[in-house]
Design an enzyme around this catalytic site. Structure first.
Site, PDB file in Angstrom:
ATOM      1  CG  HIS A  38       3.339 -20.325 -31.757  1.00 41.00           C
ATOM      2  ND1 HIS A  38       4.522 -20.460 -32.671  1.00 41.00           N
ATOM      3  CD2 HIS A  38       3.749 -19.002 -31.431  1.00 41.00           C
ATOM      4  CE1 HIS A  38       5.129 -19.470 -32.756  1.00 41.00           C
ATOM      5  NE2 HIS A  38       4.565 -18.740 -32.248  1.00 41.00           N
ATOM      6  CB  CYS A  82       2.631 -17.535 -34.550  1.00 41.28           C
ATOM      7  SG  CYS A  82       3.732 -16.230 -34.464  1.00 41.28           S
ATOM      8  CG  ASN A 106       8.205 -17.225 -32.262  1.00 41.79           C
ATOM      9  OD1 ASN A 106       7.692 -18.118 -33.394  1.00 41.79           O
ATOM     10  ND2 ASN A 106       7.475 -16.209 -31.673  1.00 41.79           N
TER      11      ASN A 106
END
Ligand code: UT7
Length: 324
Positions: A249, A110, A279
């Protein structure tokens, strides 16, 4: 240096929370309140990460008014490459019609876009390249255990691209990166690398798919994102009050809200698009940036802080001055 073009792409197939209710012991209400997610886009069987990355890159080229041949180097941040090797960036450059230019991947989950932005900026500032295409792209649905309600609801697929160009303006103000490999089991896909090569038993145990200890990861994410934002601001001799946009993020809306609360940032300075995409790991920040720029919200002179936390563990932030 500055960003001269942005683009993003998500696969057409949308999976809503209600769709997930059909095969998982979950509810739209649980997913919405615990994560902020409503929908996510998943690739179809014949789509892979390089397809998403190429589409985002093409959109960024159009936005910049450039041809792919004008780009000197291609970087893809991903943990869901088309293949172990060659790098997905090689496939993307060729898809865009470019041959014999450097292309490589960055695999830091990420935090991929934050690391990639730091590397790409370094390549330009040191004079190695004039223009770099940086893409965050993921097909996480391909490594999801679709029967595990604790992870299957969270992840989506997509890509975001930026084109960085040498210029008199200085957009890159500071970077703060960190990593800690002492607890990989908090978030990993462990069965299939050289430590645990894939075999029938590993496949049956689904070791090649994403495994996460959500609650522990959540706490670390908030701490590290707050800490890294503070560090990058102090390196750039700036304060929280200077921030025009925090682009974090998109792992969980509650993580983003808690981070913003600790930083004392009002809602209108925090970019959140998690309800649409879930996500998307390395793709989430460049997708959110592209949406924010393309809707005209970002003005020249705005200070943007990008911040991420994820598998590794890894984290980081970049302070960026937007220039027209
Ligand atoms: O991108 C990299 C970084 N990633 C992250 O930072 C993700 C961090 N973690 C999270 O976002 C959250 O921890 C989750 C969304 C994964 C989970 O939310 P939570 O509030 O931490 O829930 P929990 O894991 O503490 O689980 C609470 C309950 C459990 O039931 P019991 O044991 O209390 O009876 C779970 O079994 O919720 C249950 N649960 C679900 N219930 C309905 C877990 N997943 C689901 C689900 N639907 N999908």
């Amino acid at each position: 240096m500055k960003i001269v073009g942005v683009g993003h792409y998500a696969p057409a197939h949308v999976v809503t929370n209600h769709d997930l209710e059909a095969w998982l012991d979950t509810t739209d209400e649980w997913i919405t309140t615990r994560t902020g997610m409503k929908r996510r886009h998943w690739t179809s069987d014949n789509e892979a990460t390089s397809d998403l990355a190429s589409a985002a890159a093409e959109a960024a080229l159009v936005h910049a008014g450039l041809q792919a041949a004008d780009v000197d180097c291609f970087i893809v941040a991903t943990v869901t490459p088309d293949y172990y090797f060659p790098a997905t960036a090689c496939l993307v450059a060729t898809r865009l019609g470019v041959r014999e230019k450097p292309a490589f991947d960055i695999a830091i989950a990420c935090s991929g876009f934050i690391y990639g932005l730091t590397v790409a900026s370094g390549l330009i500032r040191s004079g190695v390249y004039r223009r770099v295409m940086l893409i965050g792209a993921e097909s996480l649905s391909k490594i999801l255990d679709k029967g595990d309600r604790s992870t299957a609801i969270l992840f989506g697929d997509g890509a975001g691209a930026v084109i960085l160009e040498r210029s008199e303006e200085n957009s890159f103000l500071a970077s703060d990166l960190g990593a800690d490999g002492s607890r990989p089991e908090l978030l990993y896909a462990h069965g299939s690398g050289s430590r645990e090569p894939i075999d029938h038993a590993a496949l049956d145990a689904k070791l090649h798919l994403i495994h996460m200890q959500g609650r522990e990861t959540f706490k670390l994410a908030v701490n590290k994102m707050v800490e890294s934002t503070g560090s990058v601001l102090s390196k750039a001799n700036l304060t929280k009050a200077d921030i025009a946009f925090l682009i974090p993020h998109q792992a969980n809306k509650r993580i983003i809200d808690a981070t913003a609360r600790y930083l004392g940032l009002p809602d209108d300075k925090v970019v959140i698009n998690i309800s649409e995409y879930g996500n998307t790991s390395a793709a989430s920040i460049p997708m959110a940036l592209s949406e924010t720029v393309r809707t005209g919200r970002v003005k020249p002179g705005d200070l943007i802080v990008f911040v991420a936390f994820g598998g590794g563990l890894s984290w980081g932030a970049v302070a960026w001055r937007w220039t027209a």
